[in-house]
Design a protein around this motif. Sequence first.
Motif, PDB file in Angstrom:
ATOM      1  N   GLU A 119       1.558  -1.798   1.460  1.00  0.00           N
ATOM      2  CA  GLU A 119       0.223  -2.070   1.989  1.00  0.00           C
ATOM      3  C   GLU A 119       0.399  -2.519   3.428  1.00  0.00           C
ATOM      4  O   GLU A 119       1.254  -3.366   3.713  1.00  0.00           O
ATOM      5  N   CYS A 120      -0.386  -1.963   4.332  1.00  0.00           N
ATOM      6  CA  CYS A 120      -0.204  -2.199   5.759  1.00  0.00           C
ATOM      7  C   CYS A 120      -1.486  -2.692   6.392  1.00  0.00           C
ATOM      8  O   CYS A 120      -2.547  -2.075   6.233  1.00  0.00           O
ATOM      9  N   LYS A 121      -1.376  -3.774   7.109  1.00  0.00           N
ATOM     10  CA  LYS A 121      -2.493  -4.293   7.892  1.00  0.00           C
ATOM     11  C   LYS A 121      -2.099  -4.166   9.351  1.00  0.00           C
ATOM     12  O   LYS A 121      -1.210  -4.875   9.826  1.00  0.00           O
ATOM     13  N   TRP A 122      -2.746  -3.218  10.046  1.00  0.00           N
ATOM     14  CA  TRP A 122      -2.468  -2.986  11.456  1.00  0.00           C
ATOM     15  C   TRP A 122      -3.400  -3.865  12.276  1.00  0.00           C
ATOM     16  O   TRP A 122      -4.611  -3.838  12.099  1.00  0.00           O
ATOM     17  N   GLY A 123      -2.840  -4.660  13.181  1.00  0.00           N
ATOM     18  CA  GLY A 123      -3.643  -5.510  14.043  1.00  0.00           C
ATOM     19  C   GLY A 123      -2.821  -5.995  15.215  1.00  0.00           C
ATOM     20  O   GLY A 123      -1.664  -5.629  15.380  1.00  0.00           O
ATOM     21  N   ASN A 124      -3.428  -6.831  16.023  1.00  0.00           N
ATOM     22  CA  ASN A 124      -2.762  -7.412  17.175  1.00  0.00           C
ATOM     23  C   ASN A 124      -2.222  -8.774  16.767  1.00  0.00           C
ATOM     24  O   ASN A 124      -3.001  -9.690  16.489  1.00  0.00           O
ATOM     25  N   ALA A 125      -0.920  -8.909  16.737  1.00  0.00           N
ATOM     26  CA  ALA A 125      -0.281 -10.143  16.282  1.00  0.00           C
ATOM     27  C   ALA A 125      -0.577 -11.326  17.195  1.00  0.00           C
ATOM     28  O   ALA A 125      -0.438 -12.483  16.790  1.00  0.00           O
ATOM     29  N   GLN A 146      -6.850  -2.705  10.703  1.00  0.00           N
ATOM     30  CA  GLN A 146      -6.949  -1.478   9.926  1.00  0.00           C
ATOM     31  C   GLN A 146      -6.053  -1.621   8.702  1.00  0.00           C
ATOM     32  O   GLN A 146      -4.906  -2.040   8.820  1.00  0.00           O
ATOM     33  N   LEU A 147      -6.562  -1.250   7.530  1.00  0.00           N
ATOM     34  CA  LEU A 147      -5.858  -1.423   6.268  1.00  0.00           C
ATOM     35  C   LEU A 147      -5.553  -0.067   5.645  1.00  0.00           C
ATOM     36  O   LEU A 147      -6.444   0.766   5.487  1.00  0.00           O
ATOM     37  N   PHE A 148      -4.274   0.152   5.312  1.00  0.00           N
ATOM     38  CA  PHE A 148      -3.848   1.375   4.645  1.00  0.00           C
ATOM     39  C   PHE A 148      -2.763   1.025   3.637  1.00  0.00           C
ATOM     40  O   PHE A 148      -2.023   0.066   3.822  1.00  0.00           O
ATOM     41  N   GLY A 149      -2.634   1.836   2.573  1.00  0.00           N
ATOM     42  CA  GLY A 149      -1.565   1.614   1.609  1.00  0.00           C
ATOM     43  C   GLY A 149      -1.305   2.852   0.783  1.00  0.00           C
ATOM     44  O   GLY A 149      -2.147   3.758   0.703  1.00  0.00           O
ATOM     45  N   TRP A 150      -0.133   2.890   0.176  1.00  0.00           N
ATOM     46  CA  TRP A 150       0.267   3.986  -0.699  1.00  0.00           C
ATOM     47  C   TRP A 150       1.220   3.437  -1.746  1.00  0.00           C
ATOM     48  O   TRP A 150       2.074   2.596  -1.448  1.00  0.00           O
ATOM     49  N   ALA A 151       1.073   3.939  -2.999  1.00  0.00           N
ATOM     50  CA  ALA A 151       2.009   3.562  -4.058  1.00  0.00           C
ATOM     51  C   ALA A 151       2.080   4.671  -5.103  1.00  0.00           C
ATOM     52  O   ALA A 151       1.078   5.336  -5.375  1.00  0.00           O
ATOM     53  N   PRO A 152       3.270   4.848  -5.688  1.00  0.00           N
ATOM     54  CA  PRO A 152       3.369   5.788  -6.810  1.00  0.00           C
ATOM     55  C   PRO A 152       2.719   5.146  -8.031  1.00  0.00           C
ATOM     56  O   PRO A 152       2.744   3.921  -8.175  1.00  0.00           O
ATOM     57  N   ILE A 153       2.117   5.968  -8.871  1.00  0.00           N
ATOM     58  CA  ILE A 153       1.485   5.416 -10.075  1.00  0.00           C
ATOM     59  C   ILE A 153       1.452   6.496 -11.150  1.00  0.00           C
ATOM     60  O   ILE A 153       1.218   7.668 -10.851  1.00  0.00           O
ATOM     61  N   ASP A 154       1.710   6.095 -12.394  1.00  0.00           N
ATOM     62  CA  ASP A 154       1.664   7.051 -13.498  1.00  0.00           C
ATOM     63  C   ASP A 154       0.290   6.986 -14.166  1.00  0.00           C
ATOM     64  O   ASP A 154      -0.574   6.194 -13.778  1.00  0.00           O
ATOM     65  N   ALA A 155       0.084   7.818 -15.178  1.00  0.00           N
ATOM     66  CA  ALA A 155      -1.222   7.892 -15.845  1.00  0.00           C
ATOM     67  C   ALA A 155      -1.625   6.557 -16.471  1.00  0.00           C
ATOM     68  O   ALA A 155      -2.784   6.142 -16.387  1.00  0.00           O
ATOM     69  N   ALA A 156      -0.662   5.873 -17.103  1.00  0.00           N
ATOM     70  CA  ALA A 156      -0.973   4.581 -17.726  1.00  0.00           C
ATOM     71  C   ALA A 156      -1.373   3.548 -16.665  1.00  0.00           C
ATOM     72  O   ALA A 156      -2.310   2.774 -16.862  1.00  0.00           O
ATOM     73  N   GLY A 157      -0.663   3.541 -15.539  1.00  0.00           N
ATOM     74  CA  GLY A 157      -1.006   2.628 -14.452  1.00  0.00           C
ATOM     75  C   GLY A 157      -2.370   2.943 -13.868  1.00  0.00           C
ATOM     76  O   GLY A 157      -3.158   2.039 -13.561  1.00  0.00           O
ATOM     77  N   THR A 158      -2.658   4.232 -13.706  1.00  0.00           N
ATOM     78  CA  THR A 158      -3.970   4.634 -13.196  1.00  0.00           C
ATOM     79  C   THR A 158      -5.068   4.117 -14.107  1.00  0.00           C
ATOM     80  O   THR A 158      -6.038   3.511 -13.642  1.00  0.00           O
TER      81      THR A 158
END
Length: 174
Positions: free
Chosen positions: A90-96, A105-117
Amino acid sequence: MTLARRATALVLAVAATLALAACAPTSPADPQASAPAGGEQQSDPTMPPTCKTILPETLVADFESYGLVPVEEPFSFGDPATTSIPDGVECKWGNADIATDHGVQLFGWAPIDAAGTEKWLTYLTEQGWTRTEGDGLIYLSDPFEGVEGVTYAFADGYVVLADSKEFVQLVSPR
Protein backbone atom coordinates in the motif's frame (compact mmCIF):
# COMPACT_ATOMS: atom_id res chain seq x y z
CA MET A 1 6.50 26.91 -6.64
CA THR A 2 3.78 27.38 -4.03
CA LEU A 3 2.00 24.46 -2.43
CA ALA A 4 -1.24 25.43 -4.18
CA ARG A 5 0.47 25.42 -7.58
CA ARG A 6 2.11 22.07 -6.84
CA ALA A 7 -1.23 20.58 -5.87
CA THR A 8 -2.83 21.97 -9.02
CA ALA A 9 0.00 20.63 -11.16
CA LEU A 10 -0.30 17.22 -9.52
CA VAL A 11 -4.03 17.11 -10.17
CA LEU A 12 -3.41 18.04 -13.81
CA ALA A 13 -0.73 15.33 -14.14
CA VAL A 14 -3.02 12.69 -12.69
CA ALA A 15 -5.89 13.87 -14.91
CA ALA A 16 -3.67 13.64 -17.98
CA THR A 17 -2.58 10.14 -17.00
CA LEU A 18 -6.21 9.12 -16.51
CA ALA A 19 -7.09 10.52 -19.92
CA LEU A 20 -4.38 8.35 -21.48
CA ALA A 21 -5.47 5.34 -19.46
CA ALA A 22 -9.05 5.80 -20.65
CA CYS A 23 -7.86 5.12 -24.18
CA ALA A 24 -6.50 1.70 -23.23
CA PRO A 25 -8.64 -1.41 -23.73
CA THR A 26 -10.53 -2.48 -20.61
CA SER A 27 -11.83 -5.94 -21.44
CA PRO A 28 -10.24 -8.55 -19.14
CA ALA A 29 -10.29 -11.03 -22.04
CA ASP A 30 -8.11 -8.66 -24.09
CA PRO A 31 -4.41 -9.42 -23.49
CA GLN A 32 -3.61 -5.72 -23.89
CA ALA A 33 -5.95 -4.87 -20.99
CA SER A 34 -3.34 -6.07 -18.51
CA ALA A 35 -0.80 -3.53 -19.79
CA PRO A 36 -0.43 -0.41 -17.67
CA ALA A 37 -1.64 2.95 -18.96
CA GLY A 38 0.42 4.59 -21.65
CA GLY A 39 1.67 1.33 -23.18
CA GLU A 40 4.41 0.88 -20.59
CA GLN A 41 5.89 -2.51 -19.81
CA GLN A 42 4.62 -4.28 -16.72
CA SER A 43 6.98 -4.93 -13.87
CA ASP A 44 8.23 -8.48 -13.40
CA PRO A 45 5.31 -10.32 -11.74
CA THR A 46 7.72 -12.66 -9.95
CA MET A 47 9.27 -9.74 -8.03
CA PRO A 48 7.60 -8.30 -4.92
CA PRO A 49 5.42 -5.28 -5.72
CA THR A 50 6.69 -1.84 -4.75
CA CYS A 51 5.23 1.64 -4.86
CA LYS A 52 7.20 2.30 -8.03
CA THR A 53 6.35 -0.94 -9.85
CA ILE A 54 2.56 -1.00 -9.42
CA LEU A 55 2.12 2.32 -11.26
CA PRO A 56 3.06 3.48 -14.75
CA GLU A 57 6.63 4.81 -14.93
CA THR A 58 5.38 8.14 -16.27
CA LEU A 59 3.09 8.66 -13.27
CA VAL A 60 5.91 7.78 -10.86
CA ALA A 61 8.15 10.29 -12.68
CA ASP A 62 5.43 12.96 -12.46
CA PHE A 63 4.95 12.36 -8.74
CA GLU A 64 8.70 12.56 -8.14
CA SER A 65 9.02 15.74 -10.22
CA TYR A 66 6.51 17.38 -7.84
CA GLY A 67 8.52 16.31 -4.81
CA LEU A 68 6.21 13.45 -3.86
CA VAL A 69 7.66 10.32 -2.32
CA PRO A 70 5.91 7.05 -1.46
CA VAL A 71 5.41 5.75 2.04
CA GLU A 72 5.23 1.98 1.64
CA GLU A 73 3.08 -0.03 4.05
CA PRO A 74 1.49 -3.49 4.11
CA PHE A 75 -1.65 -3.76 1.97
CA SER A 76 -4.62 -3.81 4.33
CA PHE A 77 -8.35 -3.31 4.67
CA GLY A 78 -8.04 -0.87 7.55
CA ASP A 79 -5.79 -1.72 10.48
CA PRO A 80 -2.56 -3.24 9.09
CA ALA A 81 -2.09 -5.22 12.32
CA THR A 82 -5.27 -7.23 11.73
CA THR A 83 -6.25 -6.92 8.05
CA SER A 84 -2.99 -7.13 6.09
CA ILE A 85 -2.46 -9.29 3.02
CA PRO A 86 1.01 -10.84 2.81
CA ASP A 87 3.02 -9.97 -0.30
CA GLY A 88 0.94 -6.85 -1.00
CA VAL A 89 1.89 -3.19 -0.85
CA GLU A 90 0.00 0.00 0.00
CA CYS A 91 1.50 3.32 -1.06
CA LYS A 92 0.76 6.82 0.11
CA TRP A 93 2.42 9.32 -2.21
CA GLY A 94 2.91 12.77 -0.69
CA ASN A 95 5.39 15.46 0.22
CA ALA A 96 7.35 14.32 3.27
CA ASP A 97 8.18 17.94 4.15
CA ILE A 98 4.53 18.88 4.63
CA ALA A 99 2.47 17.31 7.41
CA THR A 100 -0.93 16.92 5.75
CA ASP A 101 -3.36 14.37 4.42
CA HIS A 102 -4.31 16.71 1.55
CA GLY A 103 -2.70 16.04 -1.82
CA VAL A 104 -1.78 12.49 -0.83
CA GLN A 105 -2.35 9.85 -3.50
CA LEU A 106 -3.21 6.31 -2.36
CA PHE A 107 -2.53 3.15 -4.38
CA GLY A 108 -2.07 -0.53 -3.51
CA TRP A 109 -1.85 -4.03 -4.93
CA ALA A 110 -1.96 -7.50 -3.37
CA PRO A 111 -2.34 -11.09 -4.55
CA ILE A 112 -5.54 -12.70 -3.34
CA ASP A 113 -7.23 -16.07 -3.83
CA ALA A 114 -10.96 -16.80 -4.12
CA ALA A 115 -11.36 -17.47 -0.38
CA GLY A 116 -9.60 -14.20 0.47
CA THR A 117 -11.73 -12.30 -2.04
CA GLU A 118 -14.92 -13.67 -0.48
CA LYS A 119 -13.68 -12.89 3.04
CA TRP A 120 -12.81 -9.27 2.28
CA LEU A 121 -15.88 -8.64 0.11
CA THR A 122 -18.03 -9.80 3.02
CA TYR A 123 -16.03 -7.74 5.52
CA LEU A 124 -16.24 -4.51 3.49
CA THR A 125 -19.93 -5.02 2.69
CA GLU A 126 -20.66 -5.50 6.40
CA GLN A 127 -18.79 -2.24 7.07
CA GLY A 128 -21.19 -0.44 4.70
CA TRP A 129 -18.93 -0.08 1.66
CA THR A 130 -20.76 0.38 -1.65
CA ARG A 131 -20.49 -2.54 -4.09
CA THR A 132 -20.56 -2.13 -7.86
CA GLU A 133 -19.40 -4.39 -10.68
CA GLY A 134 -18.05 -3.74 -14.15
CA ASP A 135 -15.14 -4.36 -16.49
CA GLY A 136 -14.66 -7.80 -14.92
CA LEU A 137 -14.00 -6.26 -11.49
CA ILE A 138 -15.91 -6.04 -8.22
CA TYR A 139 -15.54 -2.58 -6.69
CA LEU A 140 -16.06 -1.72 -3.03
CA SER A 141 -16.04 2.04 -2.46
CA ASP A 142 -15.90 4.04 0.76
CA PRO A 143 -19.48 5.03 1.58
CA PHE A 144 -18.46 7.79 3.94
CA GLU A 145 -17.27 10.25 1.33
CA GLY A 146 -20.60 10.55 -0.52
CA VAL A 147 -18.83 9.71 -3.78
CA GLU A 148 -16.90 6.70 -4.99
CA GLY A 149 -13.80 7.65 -3.04
CA VAL A 150 -11.29 5.14 -1.68
CA THR A 151 -11.97 1.98 -3.67
CA TYR A 152 -10.85 -1.64 -3.59
CA ALA A 153 -11.19 -3.50 -6.91
CA PHE A 154 -11.18 -7.30 -6.82
CA ALA A 155 -10.16 -9.34 -9.85
CA ASP A 156 -9.17 -12.95 -10.41
CA GLY A 157 -6.00 -13.39 -8.34
CA TYR A 158 -5.44 -9.84 -7.09
CA VAL A 159 -6.98 -6.78 -5.44
CA VAL A 160 -6.03 -3.15 -6.04
CA LEU A 161 -6.63 -0.02 -4.02
CA ALA A 162 -6.84 3.62 -5.08
CA ASP A 163 -8.14 6.83 -3.59
CA SER A 164 -10.94 6.90 -6.16
CA LYS A 165 -12.71 4.39 -8.39
CA GLU A 166 -11.34 6.17 -11.48
CA PHE A 167 -7.74 5.80 -10.30
CA VAL A 168 -8.04 2.00 -9.85
CA GLN A 169 -7.15 1.58 -13.54
CA LEU A 170 -3.73 3.15 -12.92
CA VAL A 171 -2.56 0.20 -10.81
CA SER A 172 -0.88 -2.54 -12.81
CA PRO A 173 -2.57 -5.94 -12.48
CA ARG A 174 1.01 -7.38 -12.61
